[in-house]
Motif scaffolding. Structure first.
Motif, PDB file in Angstrom:
ATOM      1  N   GLY A  40       0.849  -1.182   0.000  1.00  0.00           N
ATOM      2  CA  GLY A  40       0.000   0.000   0.000  1.00  0.00           C
ATOM      3  C   GLY A  40       0.884   1.231   0.000  1.00  0.00           C
ATOM      4  N   ILE A  41       0.549   2.180  -0.861  1.00  0.00           N
ATOM      5  CA  ILE A  41       1.249   3.460  -0.886  1.00  0.00           C
ATOM      6  C   ILE A  41       0.188   4.532  -0.704  1.00  0.00           C
ATOM      7  N   LEU A  42       0.285   5.266   0.388  1.00  0.00           N
ATOM      8  CA  LEU A  42      -0.665   6.329   0.679  1.00  0.00           C
ATOM      9  C   LEU A  42      -0.013   7.645   0.280  1.00  0.00           C
ATOM     10  N   LEU A  43      -0.540   8.244  -0.773  1.00  0.00           N
ATOM     11  CA  LEU A  43      -0.006   9.500  -1.285  1.00  0.00           C
ATOM     12  C   LEU A  43      -0.580  10.648  -0.459  1.00  0.00           C
ATOM     13  N   CYS A  44       0.301  11.531  -0.002  1.00  0.00           N
ATOM     14  CA  CYS A  44      -0.115  12.631   0.864  1.00  0.00           C
ATOM     15  C   CYS A  44       0.259  13.973   0.242  1.00  0.00           C
ATOM     16  N   ASN A  45      -0.506  15.005   0.592  1.00  0.00           N
ATOM     17  CA  ASN A  45      -0.223  16.344   0.089  1.00  0.00           C
ATOM     18  C   ASN A  45       0.845  17.012   0.953  1.00  0.00           C
ATOM     19  N   HIS A  46       1.095  18.286   0.698  1.00  0.00           N
ATOM     20  CA  HIS A  46       2.151  18.989   1.424  1.00  0.00           C
ATOM     21  C   HIS A  46       1.796  19.252   2.891  1.00  0.00           C
ATOM     22  N   GLU A  47       0.542  19.072   3.237  1.00  0.00           N
ATOM     23  CA  GLU A  47       0.137  19.152   4.651  1.00  0.00           C
ATOM     24  C   GLU A  47       0.163  17.767   5.298  1.00  0.00           C
ATOM     25  N   HIS A  48       0.660  16.776   4.552  1.00  0.00           N
ATOM     26  CA  HIS A  48       0.767  15.378   4.989  1.00  0.00           C
ATOM     27  C   HIS A  48      -0.579  14.706   5.216  1.00  0.00           C
ATOM     28  N   ARG A  49      -1.605  15.229   4.559  1.00  0.00           N
ATOM     29  CA  ARG A  49      -2.925  14.602   4.621  1.00  0.00           C
ATOM     30  C   ARG A  49      -3.067  13.637   3.449  1.00  0.00           C
ATOM     31  N   LEU A  50      -3.807  12.561   3.688  1.00  0.00           N
ATOM     32  CA  LEU A  50      -4.024  11.552   2.662  1.00  0.00           C
ATOM     33  C   LEU A  50      -4.772  12.138   1.470  1.00  0.00           C
ATOM     34  N   VAL A  51      -4.213  11.913   0.280  1.00  0.00           N
ATOM     35  CA  VAL A  51      -4.864  12.320  -0.957  1.00  0.00           C
ATOM     36  C   VAL A  51      -5.436  11.095  -1.657  1.00  0.00           C
ATOM     37  N   GLN A  52      -4.611  10.027  -1.744  1.00  0.00           N
ATOM     38  CA  GLN A  52      -5.038   8.831  -2.459  1.00  0.00           C
ATOM     39  C   GLN A  52      -4.285   7.607  -1.952  1.00  0.00           C
ATOM     40  N   PRO A  53      -4.997   6.569  -1.547  1.00  0.00           N
ATOM     41  CA  PRO A  53      -4.315   5.311  -1.231  1.00  0.00           C
ATOM     42  C   PRO A  53      -4.263   4.429  -2.480  1.00  0.00           C
ATOM     43  N   LEU A  54      -3.173   3.707  -2.642  1.00  0.00           N
ATOM     44  CA  LEU A  54      -2.994   2.769  -3.753  1.00  0.00           C
ATOM     45  C   LEU A  54      -2.642   1.413  -3.174  1.00  0.00           C
ATOM     46  N   THR A  55      -3.106   0.364  -3.826  1.00  0.00           N
ATOM     47  CA  THR A  55      -2.760  -0.987  -3.391  1.00  0.00           C
ATOM     48  C   THR A  55      -2.255  -1.775  -4.584  1.00  0.00           C
ATOM     49  N   ILE A  56      -1.117  -2.428  -4.392  1.00  0.00           N
ATOM     50  CA  ILE A  56      -0.521  -3.296  -5.408  1.00  0.00           C
ATOM     51  C   ILE A  56      -0.490  -4.699  -4.817  1.00  0.00           C
ATOM     52  N   ASN A  57      -1.116  -5.639  -5.511  1.00  0.00           N
ATOM     53  CA  ASN A  57      -1.154  -7.029  -5.044  1.00  0.00           C
ATOM     54  C   ASN A  57      -0.056  -7.855  -5.705  1.00  0.00           C
ATOM     55  N   ASP A  58       0.059  -9.096  -5.272  1.00  0.00           N
ATOM     56  CA  ASP A  58       1.023 -10.046  -5.840  1.00  0.00           C
ATOM     57  C   ASP A  58       2.459  -9.535  -5.753  1.00  0.00           C
ATOM     58  N   ILE A  59       2.864  -9.139  -4.571  1.00  0.00           N
ATOM     59  CA  ILE A  59       4.222  -8.597  -4.402  1.00  0.00           C
ATOM     60  C   ILE A  59       5.232  -9.636  -3.950  1.00  0.00           C
ATOM     61  N   ASP A  60       4.774 -10.821  -3.583  1.00  0.00           N
ATOM     62  CA  ASP A  60       5.694 -11.809  -3.015  1.00  0.00           C
ATOM     63  C   ASP A  60       6.773 -12.261  -3.991  1.00  0.00           C
ATOM     64  N   ASP A  61       6.473 -12.271  -5.270  1.00  0.00           N
ATOM     65  CA  ASP A  61       7.445 -12.755  -6.248  1.00  0.00           C
ATOM     66  C   ASP A  61       8.258 -11.652  -6.900  1.00  0.00           C
ATOM     67  N   VAL A  62       8.131 -10.409  -6.427  1.00  0.00           N
ATOM     68  CA  VAL A  62       8.908  -9.306  -6.991  1.00  0.00           C
ATOM     69  C   VAL A  62      10.343  -9.450  -6.507  1.00  0.00           C
ATOM     70  N   PRO A  63      11.298  -9.546  -7.435  1.00  0.00           N
ATOM     71  CA  PRO A  63      12.699  -9.661  -7.022  1.00  0.00           C
ATOM     72  C   PRO A  63      13.160  -8.413  -6.260  1.00  0.00           C
ATOM     73  N   ALA A  64      14.083  -8.601  -5.369  1.00  0.00           N
ATOM     74  CA  ALA A  64      14.569  -7.504  -4.527  1.00  0.00           C
ATOM     75  C   ALA A  64      15.037  -6.310  -5.353  1.00  0.00           C
ATOM     76  N   HIS A  65      15.703  -6.570  -6.475  1.00  0.00           N
ATOM     77  CA  HIS A  65      16.240  -5.461  -7.269  1.00  0.00           C
ATOM     78  C   HIS A  65      15.160  -4.671  -8.014  1.00  0.00           C
ATOM     79  N   GLU A  66      13.902  -5.132  -7.990  1.00  0.00           N
ATOM     80  CA  GLU A  66      12.809  -4.413  -8.653  1.00  0.00           C
ATOM     81  C   GLU A  66      11.841  -3.761  -7.665  1.00  0.00           C
TER      82      GLU A  66
END
Length: 143
Positions: A40-66
């Protein structure tokens, strides 16, 4: 605490208090995503308030270098508009970050440093709890 404990005005509050931020992570990172493993990546504005949350699934097989790729994508494209990000690593269970969670955390620290976007916190989100991972300020400042 859980997202049930969020104050009514939480969208107007900055995500700088670890307790509030953990509750927001608990709200936006669904249990089904945690069960599969997610980033999950929670994008925040310059006041550090949440603007948009993002979720990326299937991360277990992502190689460390990526692992930096999703952070670089958002920070390079929107870095000048971002006031910070919060990262959540969703896992099926547990209370302690594993090597995969620590790898995502390290990738977030490195990308934040390179793109000059504050990393407001990284959290492990499981069905058992949402726990803030160590801030690793020494690593974040290393060049």
């Amino acid at each position: 605490m859980t997202y049930d404990d969020l104050p009514a005005d939480w969208p107007q509050r900055p995500l700088i208090d670890p307790t509030l931020t953990a509750d927001v992570v608990d709200l936006v990172v669904r249990e089904t995503d945690r069960a599969e493993g997610c980033l999950g990546i929670l994008l925040c504005n310059h006041e550090h308030r949440l603007v948009q949350p993002l979720t990326i699934n299937d991360i277990d097989d992502v190689p460390a270098h990526e692992r930096r790729r999703p952070f670089d994508l958002f920070m390079s494209g929107f870095g000048d508009r971002l006031g910070g990000i919060v990262v959540a690593v969703g896992r099926p269970r547990g209370y302690v970050p594993d090597d995969v969670a620590r790898g995502w955390h390290e990738a977030a620290i490195a990308a934040s440093r390179e793109h000059d976007v504050p990393l407001l916190g990284t959290y492990l989100a499981t069905v058992h709890a949402v726990i803030e991972m160590p801030r690793w300020t020494g690593l974040a400042a290393a060049g």
